[in-house]
Enzyme design. Structure first.
Site, PDB file in Angstrom:
ATOM      1  N   LYS A 293       0.815  -1.224   0.000  1.00 22.72           N
ATOM      2  CA  LYS A 293       0.000   0.000   0.000  1.00 22.72           C
ATOM      3  C   LYS A 293       0.847   1.271   0.000  1.00 22.72           C
ATOM      4  O   LYS A 293       0.439   2.309  -0.518  1.00 22.72           O
ATOM      5  CB  LYS A 293      -0.935   0.003   1.206  1.00 22.72           C
ATOM      6  CG  LYS A 293      -1.991  -1.093   1.178  1.00 22.72           C
ATOM      7  CD  LYS A 293      -3.005  -0.873   0.073  1.00 22.72           C
ATOM      8  CE  LYS A 293      -4.132  -1.901   0.121  1.00 22.72           C
ATOM      9  NZ  LYS A 293      -4.993  -1.816  -1.084  1.00 22.72           N
TER      10      LYS A 293
ATOM     11  N   GLU B 245      -9.770   5.922   2.970  1.00 20.80           N
ATOM     12  CA  GLU B 245     -10.626   4.888   3.525  1.00 20.80           C
ATOM     13  C   GLU B 245      -9.724   3.718   3.867  1.00 20.80           C
ATOM     14  O   GLU B 245      -8.649   3.568   3.298  1.00 20.80           O
ATOM     15  CB  GLU B 245     -11.679   4.454   2.502  1.00 20.80           C
ATOM     16  CG  GLU B 245     -11.202   3.393   1.492  1.00 20.80           C
ATOM     17  CD  GLU B 245     -10.109   3.862   0.547  1.00 20.80           C
ATOM     18  OE1 GLU B 245      -9.986   5.088   0.335  1.00 20.80           O
ATOM     19  OE2 GLU B 245      -9.363   3.004   0.025  1.00 20.80           O
TER      20      GLU B 245
ATOM     21  N   SER C 229       1.764  -9.809  -0.978  1.00 17.46           N
ATOM     22  CA  SER C 229       1.469  -8.369  -0.971  1.00 17.46           C
ATOM     23  C   SER C 229       1.671  -7.721   0.395  1.00 17.46           C
ATOM     24  O   SER C 229       1.857  -6.518   0.488  1.00 17.46           O
ATOM     25  CB  SER C 229       0.047  -8.130  -1.468  1.00 17.46           C
ATOM     26  OG  SER C 229      -0.871  -8.868  -0.685  1.00 17.46           O
TER      27      SER C 229
END
Lengths: 262, 401
Positions: B94, B116, B383
């Site tokens: 991210k 969010e 990830s």
């Protein structure tokens, strides 16, 4: 009746158009038609009926809540069409459907506009449809009802012109950047930006909504528009007010209409 | 040798019929400003250098491509490699997007950042870059997710972010996203919205993909160095789909590389407790984009489920929808239980505790490795790391002595 002709006739009689918003099937599934009738009798010129959606991202807490209750009440697009058919028997005044793109897409856009028109709706407002995507939903030239587009304080002159060109019925001017039901419309900048929209919306009549809740608000905006749309201020009262036969709602609407006349 | 030239999205932000901008009019001007600024920065070597240096000295890039020797032995064939996004600063991919977008926000002169978050990983990444660059940060998070991701909530607060609980709808990621969009509509003048995945209105799916494609670009070089050739398979999990899109994009014109996205089947595809949007969703318009959507007959958005909060989303990036329809990427789904087993397998075999999201990609090896002949090169994108999921794992497994 065609929305534009109707707005013209109301304006020609020297008054602004008062449009009331109700969420279909709120506060109750039964009795909604009677509620709509009360709203008209109290002085509303047009009625916007909200098709409930699980994710109404242009709406503030009040209309979100009404939408959730309506869904819990089992309201479907078919119910919204039936309401129109029944209200149509009671009045000739224009009915406008307000619905987010997804339920309409799911129902079938073509089916929806045909069915809505035959049920007695004169127009549709889709708050998440902008002029760039208009043809994605409405590839056909001929549409059996008005598709009313929105403009906002952030719309450039160029966008306002495109919106005005594409919109039919009227242009819905959102008075402030924000969701429905916010009351922050008291600074001068708001009137200035509504005035800017007014200057560039030439083909259509322009109605102002968002943050209009009192007769005083109507008076302030009246010089800059052909009418107003009041939603959250009405919807907020409904749950409480149904016990007293919607007395507060009727008072509110007749007060708002008085301001439209003066 | 570019016989499959791939240029997406179109100038107006469509991936085939998907994507676009289905938003309130208020957002059209800021979206256009964002797009203009992004296109400028994409070709600006100063911007790209600044981002590269940040990745090198702050994120810890390039992340390794690890040969998974024990896992390969376990399956008895092929050659399995792991792209280690779990080693990024903050513990997941991210940060790649958050850093890119904070640089954009600075150039746009925005003072306030909103985001969010579901699992909290994107919220943490956003709070982190806001701390680093001194911008105000508000993170919307569903009340349900706040409850199940308490540690990340505390982490965001330590980083100086305000975490606003969202009590509307199902109180999870989709509702947090609605609330973030409502905030943006209201505070558009001074606020930039850092969307966490390849979702939402154009230009977000494009720019988040581009910021994440550092994953695939590194992987391409690394596998050529390690194996001397391109891989046969690349597997990545898909919620909104940003780690997968970032991994797949640099390989998309290499038709010999089979790309597989893995969704969350939750309790199973025959139940209504899953998040397998591409597998079982239908054409919809949701949160600014045309997308596959999990919805009912009336077009009301379904409440979805996955053991991993990061995959718990009823829509999916529009580019994935396009790639599914075109057949370029295959989409599969694995259940909560399969993901949990994969998490344990990778931890015991390789000493790598993957996030529950990433565990879905690893779980697909159970099926893939059965089908492969002998020498295939398989890359799985890890990830994120699984430390954040310990509470969920304990709740599911109990704490065996």
């Amino acid at each position: 009746m065609k929305i534009r002709e109707y707005i013209d006739s109301v304006n020609n009689s020297g008054t602004k158009v008062l449009t009331a918003f109700l969420t279909a099937g709120y506060p109750e599934k039964n009795g909604f038609v009677e509620l709509a009738q009360e709203v008209f009798e109290a002085g509303a010129d047009m009625l916007e009926i909200g098709i409930p959606f699980s994710d109404p991202l242009a709406d503030g807490p009040i209309i979100q809540h009404s939408s959730q209750v309506a869904l819990a009440n089992g309201i479907t697009i078919r119910n919204c069409l039936q309401y129109a058919e029944e209200i149509r028997k009671l009045t000739d005044k224009p009915l406008i459907a307000m619905g987010y793109a997804n339920p309409i897409l799911r129902y079938g856009v073509k089916n929806f506009i045909n069915d809505a028109a035959s049920a007695g709706y004169s127009g549709v407002i889709i708050p998440d449809l902008v002029v760039e995507e208009y043809n994605e939903l409405f590839p056909d030239e001929r549409i059996p009802l008005d598709v009313i587009l929105l403009c906002t304080p952030t719309s450039s002159a160029e966008r306002l012109q495109q919106i005005d060109n594409k919109s039919t019925g009227f242009v819905y001017c959102v008075s402030v950047a924000g969701t429905t039901g916010i009351g922050k419309t008291h600074d001068e900048g708001v009137l200035e930006s509504v005035g800017f929209c007014r200057e560039h919306v030439k083909k259509n009549k322009m109605l102002v909504g968002f943050g209009i809740s009192t007769p005083e608000d109507v008076l302030r905006f009246a010089p800059f528009c052909d009418g107003v749309i009041v939603g959250s201020a009405i919807v907020r009262l409904l749950e409480e007010d149904k016990k007293s036969n919607y007395r507060s709602i009727k008072n509110l609407i007749s007060g708002l209409k008085k301001s439209c006349i003066s | 040798m570019k016989n499959n030239e791939y240029i997406q999205p179109s100038l107006n932000g469509h991936f085939g019929k998907y994507g676009g901008k289905f938003v309130p009019e208020t957002l059209m001007t800021p979206l256009a400003e964002l797009e203009t600024m992004y296109l400028e920065c994409r070709n600006d070597s100063m911007f790209q250098t600044e981002l590269f240096e940040l990745h090198k000295n702050y994120t810890g890039r390039p992340t390794p491509l690890s040969y998974a020797e024990q896992l390969t032995k376990y399956y008895g064939k092929g050659k399995i490699f792991l792209k280690r996004e779990d080693l990024c600063h903050t513990g997941a991919h991210k940060i790649n997007n958050a850093l890119g977008q904070i640089l954009l926000a600075k150039r746009l002169g925005k003072k306030r950042i909103i985001a969010e978050t579901g699992a909290g990983q994107h919220g943490v990444a956003t709070a982190t870059v806001c701390a680093k660059f001194g911008l105000q940060c508000v993170v919307y998070m569903g009340e349900t997710d706040i409850e199940r991701q308490k540690l990340n909530v505390y982490r965001m607060r330590l980083l100086g972010a305000e975490v606003r609980p969202v009590t509307s709808g199902s109180r999870t990621l989709k509702d947090a996203t609605n609330e973030a969009i409502r905030d943006w509509v209201t505070n558009v003048a001074d606020t930039h919205y850092i969307i966490g995945s390849v979702v939402g209105p154009h230009p977000y799916p494009m720019l988040v993909r581009d910021f994440q494609s550092v994953i695939g670009m590194e992987t391409r070089q690394q596998i050529l160095a390690a194996a001397g050739r391109l891989p046969d398979y690349i597997v990545a999990c898909v919620g909104g789909g940003s780690n997968a899109m970032g991994m797949f994009y640099p390989f998309i014109e290499d038709s010999s590389v089979i790309l597989i996205g893995v969704e969350a089947a939750g309790y199973g595809l025959t139940t209504d407790k899953h998040s397998a949007t591409l597998t079982l969703g239908t054409d919809g318009i949701f949160q600014g984009m045309r997308t596959y959507l999990l919805q009912n007959e009336e077009g009301q958005v379904s409440e979805v489920h996955s053991i991993s909060a990061g995959l718990d989303y009823p829509g999916v990036g529009p580019e994935h929808c396009f790639l599914k329809d075109s057949g370029r990427v295959l989409y599969r789904a694995v259940t909560d239980d399969e993901a949990l087993n994969a998490l344990k397998l990778l931890t015991i075999k390789e000493g790598i505790l993957p996030a529950l999201e990433s565990s879905h990609a690893i779980a697909y090896l159970e099926k893939l490795m059965l089908e492969t002949p002998k020498d295939e090169v398989v890359i799985v994108n890890v990830s994120g790391r699984g430390d954040k999921d310990l509470a969920t794992i304990i709740a599911n497994e109990g704490m065996d002595e």
